[in-house]
Design a protein around this motif. Sequence first.
Motif, short mmCIF file in Angstrom:
data_model
loop_
_atom_site.label_atom_id
_atom_site.label_comp_id
_atom_site.label_asym_id
_atom_site.label_seq_id
_atom_site.Cartn_x
_atom_site.Cartn_y
_atom_site.Cartn_z
N GLY A 116 -3.95 32.26 13.00
CA GLY A 116 -4.41 33.31 13.90
C GLY A 116 -3.86 34.67 13.51
N CYS A 117 -4.48 35.71 14.05
CA CYS A 117 -4.04 37.08 13.83
C CYS A 117 -3.89 37.79 15.17
CB CYS A 117 -5.05 37.86 12.98
SG CYS A 117 -5.14 37.34 11.26
N ALA A 118 -3.06 38.82 15.19
CA ALA A 118 -2.94 39.65 16.38
C ALA A 118 -4.14 40.57 16.52
CB ALA A 118 -1.65 40.47 16.33
N VAL A 119 -4.74 40.94 15.38
CA VAL A 119 -5.89 41.84 15.37
C VAL A 119 -6.93 41.27 14.41
CG1 VAL A 119 -4.95 43.30 13.52
CG2 VAL A 119 -6.62 44.25 15.12
N ASN A 120 -8.19 41.37 14.79
CA ASN A 120 -9.28 40.95 13.90
C ASN A 120 -9.91 42.20 13.30
OD1 ASN A 120 -8.85 38.26 14.37
ND2 ASN A 120 -10.64 37.95 15.66
N CYS A 121 -9.65 42.42 12.01
CA CYS A 121 -10.23 43.56 11.31
C CYS A 121 -11.61 43.17 10.81
CB CYS A 121 -9.32 43.96 10.14
SG CYS A 121 -7.63 44.37 10.65
N ARG A 122 -12.60 44.02 11.02
CA ARG A 122 -13.98 43.65 10.75
C ARG A 122 -14.25 43.44 9.26
NH1 ARG A 122 -15.18 41.66 15.28
NH2 ARG A 122 -17.33 41.49 14.52
N TYR A 123 -13.41 43.97 8.39
CA TYR A 123 -13.60 43.85 6.94
C TYR A 123 -12.84 42.67 6.36
CZ TYR A 123 -9.14 46.11 7.40
OH TYR A 123 -7.85 46.40 7.80
N CYS A 124 -12.23 41.85 7.21
CA CYS A 124 -11.33 40.77 6.75
C CYS A 124 -12.04 39.84 5.77
CB CYS A 124 -10.82 39.98 7.95
SG CYS A 124 -9.73 38.62 7.48
N ARG A 193 0.05 42.11 9.14
CA ARG A 193 -0.48 43.29 9.84
C ARG A 193 0.21 43.43 11.20
NH1 ARG A 193 -3.45 47.74 9.83
NH2 ARG A 193 -5.53 47.83 10.75
N LEU A 194 0.94 42.40 11.60
CA LEU A 194 1.51 42.40 12.95
C LEU A 194 2.47 43.55 13.23
CD1 LEU A 194 2.10 38.78 14.26
CD2 LEU A 194 1.80 40.78 15.67
N PRO A 195 3.37 43.92 12.30
CA PRO A 195 4.32 44.99 12.64
C PRO A 195 3.66 46.30 13.05
CG PRO A 195 5.08 43.80 10.72
CD PRO A 195 3.69 43.30 11.01
N VAL A 196 2.53 46.65 12.41
CA VAL A 196 1.92 47.94 12.72
C VAL A 196 1.02 47.87 13.96
CG1 VAL A 196 -0.20 47.79 11.31
CG2 VAL A 196 0.96 49.99 11.63
N VAL A 197 0.49 46.69 14.27
CA VAL A 197 -0.35 46.59 15.47
C VAL A 197 0.44 46.11 16.68
CG1 VAL A 197 -2.43 46.18 14.11
CG2 VAL A 197 -1.18 44.23 15.01
N LEU A 198 1.61 45.51 16.45
CA LEU A 198 2.45 45.02 17.55
C LEU A 198 3.92 45.13 17.10
CD1 LEU A 198 1.65 43.64 20.33
CD2 LEU A 198 2.33 41.51 19.25
N PRO A 199 4.47 46.35 17.07
CA PRO A 199 5.82 46.54 16.52
C PRO A 199 6.91 45.71 17.19
CG PRO A 199 4.70 48.65 16.78
CD PRO A 199 3.83 47.62 17.46
N SER A 200 6.70 45.31 18.44
CA SER A 200 7.71 44.51 19.13
C SER A 200 7.93 43.15 18.47
CB SER A 200 7.32 44.30 20.60
OG SER A 200 6.08 43.62 20.70
N VAL A 217 13.79 39.02 0.31
CA VAL A 217 12.67 39.04 1.24
C VAL A 217 11.91 40.35 1.09
CG1 VAL A 217 11.95 38.87 3.66
CG2 VAL A 217 13.95 37.57 2.85
N ILE A 218 10.59 40.24 0.97
CA ILE A 218 9.71 41.41 0.88
C ILE A 218 8.70 41.33 2.00
CG2 ILE A 218 8.06 42.66 -0.58
CD1 ILE A 218 10.04 40.01 -2.28
N LEU A 219 8.54 42.41 2.75
CA LEU A 219 7.46 42.50 3.73
C LEU A 219 6.40 43.43 3.17
CD1 LEU A 219 6.23 42.01 6.59
CD2 LEU A 219 7.33 44.16 7.25
N VAL A 220 5.19 42.90 3.01
CA VAL A 220 4.05 43.71 2.60
C VAL A 220 3.22 43.99 3.84
CG1 VAL A 220 2.06 43.92 1.08
CG2 VAL A 220 4.07 42.63 0.32
N ASN A 221 3.33 45.22 4.33
CA ASN A 221 2.52 45.64 5.47
C ASN A 221 1.07 45.80 5.04
OD1 ASN A 221 4.38 46.45 7.90
ND2 ASN A 221 5.43 47.25 6.09
N HIS A 222 0.18 45.81 6.03
CA HIS A 222 -1.22 46.14 5.78
C HIS A 222 -1.58 47.29 6.70
CE1 HIS A 222 -5.75 44.87 5.92
NE2 HIS A 222 -5.56 46.12 5.55
N ILE A 223 -1.55 48.50 6.13
CA ILE A 223 -1.81 49.74 6.88
C ILE A 223 -2.83 50.54 6.08
CG2 ILE A 223 -0.78 51.84 7.82
CD1 ILE A 223 1.93 50.30 7.74
N ASN A 224 -3.90 50.95 6.75
CA ASN A 224 -4.99 51.64 6.07
C ASN A 224 -5.07 53.13 6.33
OD1 ASN A 224 -6.11 49.21 4.92
ND2 ASN A 224 -6.94 48.72 6.94
#
Length: 337
Positions: A116-124, A193-200, A217-224
């Motif tokens: 599951g995802c916190a956000v559904n991006c239409r281009y996924c 993508r969770l940190p940028v859409v739900l920072p908590s 440990v590497i975190l790769v954010n997804h921010i557009n």
Amino acid sequence: MIQTNEVNLHSNWQKELANVVTCPQTLLNMLGLESYFDTKDLEARRLFPVRVPLPFIKKMRYGDANDPLLLQVLPVHQEFLAKAGFNKDPLQEQQSAQPGVLHKYRSRILLMLKTGCAVNCRYCFRRHFPYQENQLNKRSLLDVVEYVKQHPQINEVILSGGDPLMAKDDAIDWLLNQLEPLEQLKRLRIHSRLPVVLPSRITETLCERLANSRLKVILVNHINHANEIDETFSQAMQMLKRANVTLLNQAVLLKGINDTSEAQIALSEALFEADILPYYLHLLDKVEGASHFDVDEVLARSIMAQMLEALPGFLVPKLVREIGGKTSKTPIDLQLD
């Protein structure tokens, strides 16, 4: 940014996650855009569900139908268009090494920790992925550990999904406890993508556990878009930085959202302010239902050329395309025709 009298009553990320908006009309109402989009647009939710957390909605500009964050999550009628070259499995991922595991690259495997995802991006590019056939439990995760043992060339595990940070802190702790004894492993990479859409979601417990891991440990954010980055998100990144997590970002070049040099330069600058290095800028994966986001490769190369002129090299991401069946991402030649 949306104007709201609501206050965040939930410091717990799971409670915030339960309050996501799933109705496009509700989303439009919150932004003062009740009459802007027609029924044909809203019907596209049947193709891919709508899911948007409140913290992400609050970053959107009230009354702006062209808000770059809104356009990433709002269904539109163009999703019904069939276009040559676009299909449901653009990266040829639906035949995996074993359920929930992709082993496309020699030295690393991708593990779909949560579907599951916190956000559904239409281009996924995984909007058609058969997640129901790739759900993992502790028993199947132990099978993954055995798979890694049997392939000594694997030195990195990439947590993906869905979104791997949909997993609770104790589940991540359990998985790390299984992976860390494998001497062949050097790195754990988290694509989220969770940190940028739900920072908590970035909790003290999670940061402490990552800080104590023997793995890098590497975190790769997804921010557009630069508008996605705010003070709350930046504070979450500082927590991870203190935990010695390397912070990177990958973005997708999206028509009408970030397909200008100005938008890309602003994104790189905003990322660095939050102590994140730009990593990849992807050309759109040609997934069915997302052709209206596609950006011409010539324009993409022109944008990159302007970025190279305006930014130091460390703030310029690599422009790449992922091609199904290839064993690595394909760099895009920046020489203009």
